[in-house]
Design a protein around this motif. Structure first.
Motif, PDB file in Angstrom:
ATOM      1  N   PHE A  58       0.830  -1.204   0.000  1.00  0.00           N
ATOM      2  CA  PHE A  58       0.000   0.000   0.000  1.00  0.00           C
ATOM      3  C   PHE A  58       0.866   1.256   0.000  1.00  0.00           C
ATOM      4  O   PHE A  58       0.541   2.243  -0.672  1.00  0.00           O
ATOM      5  CB  PHE A  58      -0.946  -0.001   1.201  1.00  0.00           C
ATOM      6  N   ASN A  59       1.971   1.224   0.725  1.00  0.00           N
ATOM      7  CA  ASN A  59       2.855   2.387   0.764  1.00  0.00           C
ATOM      8  C   ASN A  59       3.500   2.625  -0.599  1.00  0.00           C
ATOM      9  O   ASN A  59       3.634   3.763  -1.046  1.00  0.00           O
ATOM     10  CB  ASN A  59       3.933   2.194   1.828  1.00  0.00           C
ATOM     11  N   GLU A  60       3.873   1.561  -1.279  1.00  0.00           N
ATOM     12  CA  GLU A  60       4.511   1.682  -2.586  1.00  0.00           C
ATOM     13  C   GLU A  60       3.548   2.234  -3.632  1.00  0.00           C
ATOM     14  O   GLU A  60       3.923   3.055  -4.475  1.00  0.00           O
ATOM     15  CB  GLU A  60       5.033   0.318  -3.031  1.00  0.00           C
ATOM     16  N   LEU A  61       2.280   1.784  -3.583  1.00  0.00           N
ATOM     17  CA  LEU A  61       1.301   2.214  -4.575  1.00  0.00           C
ATOM     18  C   LEU A  61       0.561   3.486  -4.173  1.00  0.00           C
ATOM     19  O   LEU A  61      -0.285   3.970  -4.931  1.00  0.00           O
ATOM     20  CB  LEU A  61       0.283   1.093  -4.835  1.00  0.00           C
ATOM     21  N   ALA A  62       0.886   4.041  -3.003  1.00  0.00           N
ATOM     22  CA  ALA A  62       0.173   5.228  -2.515  1.00  0.00           C
ATOM     23  C   ALA A  62       0.178   6.377  -3.524  1.00  0.00           C
ATOM     24  O   ALA A  62      -0.881   6.984  -3.760  1.00  0.00           O
ATOM     25  CB  ALA A  62       0.755   5.674  -1.177  1.00  0.00           C
ATOM     26  N   PRO A  63       1.324   6.728  -4.143  1.00  0.00           N
ATOM     27  CA  PRO A  63       1.286   7.824  -5.119  1.00  0.00           C
ATOM     28  C   PRO A  63       0.314   7.565  -6.266  1.00  0.00           C
ATOM     29  O   PRO A  63      -0.317   8.502  -6.777  1.00  0.00           O
ATOM     30  CB  PRO A  63       2.735   7.901  -5.615  1.00  0.00           C
ATOM     31  N   VAL A  64       0.190   6.308  -6.672  1.00  0.00           N
ATOM     32  CA  VAL A  64      -0.746   5.963  -7.746  1.00  0.00           C
ATOM     33  C   VAL A  64      -2.186   6.142  -7.254  1.00  0.00           C
ATOM     34  O   VAL A  64      -3.042   6.657  -7.981  1.00  0.00           O
ATOM     35  CB  VAL A  64      -0.517   4.522  -8.239  1.00  0.00           C
ATOM     36  N   PHE A  65      -2.460   5.719  -6.034  1.00  0.00           N
ATOM     37  CA  PHE A  65      -3.793   5.925  -5.466  1.00  0.00           C
ATOM     38  C   PHE A  65      -4.127   7.414  -5.404  1.00  0.00           C
ATOM     39  O   PHE A  65      -5.241   7.824  -5.752  1.00  0.00           O
ATOM     40  CB  PHE A  65      -3.876   5.319  -4.062  1.00  0.00           C
ATOM     41  N   PHE A  66      -3.177   8.216  -4.968  1.00  0.00           N
ATOM     42  CA  PHE A  66      -3.409   9.659  -4.855  1.00  0.00           C
ATOM     43  C   PHE A  66      -3.685  10.268  -6.229  1.00  0.00           C
ATOM     44  O   PHE A  66      -4.522  11.168  -6.360  1.00  0.00           O
ATOM     45  CB  PHE A  66      -2.216  10.339  -4.190  1.00  0.00           C
ATOM     46  N   GLU A  67      -2.993   9.784  -7.265  1.00  0.00           N
ATOM     47  CA  GLU A  67      -3.227  10.269  -8.626  1.00  0.00           C
ATOM     48  C   GLU A  67      -4.620   9.897  -9.120  1.00  0.00           C
ATOM     49  O   GLU A  67      -5.149  10.540 -10.033  1.00  0.00           O
ATOM     50  CB  GLU A  67      -2.183   9.680  -9.579  1.00  0.00           C
ATOM     51  N   ASN A  68      -5.205   8.875  -8.515  1.00  0.00           N
ATOM     52  CA  ASN A  68      -6.514   8.382  -8.943  1.00  0.00           C
ATOM     53  C   ASN A  68      -7.628   8.737  -7.960  1.00  0.00           C
ATOM     54  O   ASN A  68      -8.620   8.019  -7.849  1.00  0.00           O
ATOM     55  CB  ASN A  68      -6.458   6.869  -9.171  1.00  0.00           C
ATOM     56  N   GLY A  69      -7.457   9.848  -7.259  1.00  0.00           N
ATOM     57  CA  GLY A  69      -8.553  10.420  -6.493  1.00  0.00           C
ATOM     58  C   GLY A  69      -8.643  10.045  -5.033  1.00  0.00           C
ATOM     59  O   GLY A  69      -9.579  10.464  -4.344  1.00  0.00           O
ATOM     60  N   VAL A  70      -7.700   9.266  -4.530  1.00  0.00           N
ATOM     61  CA  VAL A  70      -7.713   8.894  -3.111  1.00  0.00           C
ATOM     62  C   VAL A  70      -7.024   9.992  -2.304  1.00  0.00           C
ATOM     63  O   VAL A  70      -5.942  10.453  -2.670  1.00  0.00           O
ATOM     64  CB  VAL A  70      -7.016   7.539  -2.882  1.00  0.00           C
ATOM     65  N   ASP A  71      -7.651  10.419  -1.216  1.00  0.00           N
ATOM     66  CA  ASP A  71      -7.095  11.480  -0.377  1.00  0.00           C
ATOM     67  C   ASP A  71      -6.185  10.951   0.727  1.00  0.00           C
ATOM     68  O   ASP A  71      -5.163  11.554   1.040  1.00  0.00           O
ATOM     69  CB  ASP A  71      -8.230  12.290   0.260  1.00  0.00           C
TER      70      ASP A  71
END
Length: 248
Positions: A58-71
């Motif tokens: 989850f920490n590794e993919l966090a920037p991708v999540f943030f780019e896709n609308g996750v706060d």
């Protein structure tokens, strides 16, 4: 059997969080209201699956999540605030907010409290992940109870959540480099990767591995040796050729 709560509002619970030298009450409503939040729950800090896979992914993919609308991304466990803070530091999980459900109140209200007395854990949170929008649970991925597996980890992972949010999301490239200190070609290789905003894992000769290990793993005697998504690229010149090929 743990119940799927999609479409329902998250329970209102006060978490006891240690910030600096003081205690702070953090209301779950404040964590979720007006935001798109991923919460993943797990049995315990410093445990093998949680430390080796669940949190790092989850920490590794966090920037991708943030780019896709996750706060925000929240990691929740039935542990106290001191343990959760120490674990976050050990994991270097700067993209994730660690929330201690010390008394298990949130997990119980979610119907996700599991009996782990046979392990000496008492009552712990079951492993699951959920996507919450403005306090309403949009999606839940709940691990299935299995008599043969005490702690399943199949559907609550970061990639499953990302595929739900955006199956076409651009995922980070996995890059590892074998290097040694003072090597100019190693420095050149790292500069190339940094110039392309590509993160990498560095393994240093004499610190992280031996010369024998280098020969065994890479079938080479020199550094740097670059691996990208499991593919052996080679040295700095080979990496330059790889970048040129990507342009075409």
């Amino acid at each position: 059997m743990f119940k799927n709560l999609e479409g329902q509002r998250i329970p209102s619970v006060v978490f006891k969080v240690r910030e600096g030298v003081a205690w702070k009450d953090v209301n779950s409503d404040d964590l979720f209201q007006g935001k798109t939040v991923i919460l993943f729950s797990l049995p315990g800090a410093f445990t093998p699956t949680c430390s080796g896979f669940h949190v790092p992914c989850f920490n590794e993919l966090a920037p991708v999540f943030f780019e896709n609308g996750v706060d925000d991304i929240i990691c929740l466990s039935v542990n106290d605030s001191f343990v959760m803070q120490a674990w976050q530091l050990e994991q270097q999980a700067d993209h994730i907010r660690f929330i201690p459900d010390g008394n298990g109140e949130f997990s119980q209200a979610m119907g996700m409290l599991a009996d782990k007395q046979e392990l000496g854990f008492g009552q712990r949170a079951w492993r699951y992940s959920m996507l919450v929008k403005d306090g309403i649970i949009e999606k839940m991925f709940i691990e299935t109870e299995d008599e043969d597996v005490s702690d399943p980890y199949i559907v609550s992972d970061a990639e499953t959540m990302l595929n739900h949010i955006n199956p076409n999301a651009h995922k980070p490239i996995d890059i590892a480099i074998f290097t040694k200190k003072g090597c100019p070609y190693c420095a050149k290789t790292k500069d190339m990767l940094s110039a392309h905003d590509l993160a990498y894992e560095e393994m240093v000769l004499g610190e992280d591995y031996s010369l024998r290990a280098l020969r065994t793993i890479t079938n080479a005697k020199t550094v740097p040796q670059v691996y990208i998504n499991g593919l052996h690229i080679g040295g700095s010149e080979a990496l330059e050729a790889w970048f040129e090929q990507r342009k075409n």
